[in-house]
Every structure is written in structure tokens, then in C-alpha cells.
Design an enzyme around this catalytic site. Sequence first.
Site: not given
Length: 233
Positions: A11, A34, A61-63, A65-68, A70, A117, A179, A188, A209
Site C-alpha cells: 500500500d 498485493k 487487487d482492482l475489484k 465492477h462494471d457491465i460484463p 467492459t 472487511t 493482524r 478493519q 501495515r
Amino acid sequence: MRELSPIIALDFASLEEVKAFLAQFPADEHLFVKVGMELYYAEGPAVIRYIKSLGHRIFLDLKLHDIPHTVESAMRVLATLGVDMTNVHAAGGFEMMQAARRGLGQQARLIAVTQLTSTSEEQMQSDQNIQTSLQESVVHYARLADRAGLDGVVCSAQEVGLIKEATQPDFICLTPGIRPSGSDIGDQKRVMTPGQAAQIGSSYIVVGRPITQADHPLQAYQAIKQEWSGHDQ
């Protein structure tokens, strides 16, 4: 199946910070790391190429979430980067997850985010208007991801047992929010220690972290790795 190396969440905001951090590890210590939104949006494919040149594995890790259509097109691009794992939001639905699988192919593992989480049950019900329990929502998304041909989900370690029962034994349960005992849980809400996650059956854990902000990152990593993998010994 359990990956015996914790995934380190890089991060950071720049490639230079990544280089400085990774330089603290021996060259023969092949890591699983990651790369999240902040770092990827700042540096793009260059950071992926650099990390891969060192022999490390990458969870991107971009997650998505859009129309199929795309998401499928975006996954075709990500497939060319050589990442080892990437993800989508299960809330995008069955067809979107199927499209993601088609776009990525079998070159990398594909998992879905269930509920973050950082999300409590109260927040889920009020903000998302999902009027079930948090566990029911997570298990529903896991079943949907399994049916769509994904390899697993991102979930809290607290839901691993339920997900395994609802899917199949080799279905990946990747758990962030890990953790070490006594450390700050930050933003979290649902957390566990590495040892607890191992005992409950998590496939992968993600730790950020407690390693990246430690005074001695290598030693912190080794201690967490020992606690996580030591349960096999």
C-alpha cells in the site's frame, strides 16, 4: 490448499517506495505481494513489470465492477501483465463474473470480493439495503462466484467455514483484515490473527501495515509467516 506465504499488501503511492521496501528482503526470498488501486493507478503496468522482474508473485487487487463487456475487455488486458491473481466485485453479478473469467482465461486465479472487511452488518443493511445477515450475504456471493467459474472469494476469516461448506474444499478463501495479536486493527471491522486464520481454514492471508510500517519489515514478515505456516508443522 493453503498458500504458506502471507501476501504483503504494498500500500504505497509510488514505485520508488516499492523499490525501497522490497530492497529490505533477501533476493532469494520470493514473496507474494498485493498491488492495489492507489499504487496501480499511480504507476500502471510498470510496477507490475518491476515486481515480476524480481521473481515475486502478484495479486492485482482492482475489484473490477462494471457491465460484463467492459469487465471482459479489461480482464483481457490484465491477462497480458502476467499477474498471478486478480479480482472483481461479486455484486457485479453472475454474468459479469462469467465475462471476467472469459477475459482472463485460465492464466491467473480469479476471485471475487464478497463484503469488504471494513463493512459491518449494520453498514451493509443501511448503506446497501441488503436485509439479511452479513454472513448470509457473503455466502450468497460465494456460491454465485463458484457457479460463475471463479476460483474463490475475498472474505473475512470469520466466514471461511461457511463458505467451504457452501462451495467446495478447494474453493479459495483469501482473507484480509489479518493482524498479529495486540496490533492496531485500523479501519478493519472483522479481523483475526494469522494463527486463527490458519486454524479456521483460510487459503491465503493478506497483511499490510503490520509489515510495511514495521521498524523491521523482514523480521515482522518472518514472524507472521511463521505463525501462519507453522500450523502445518
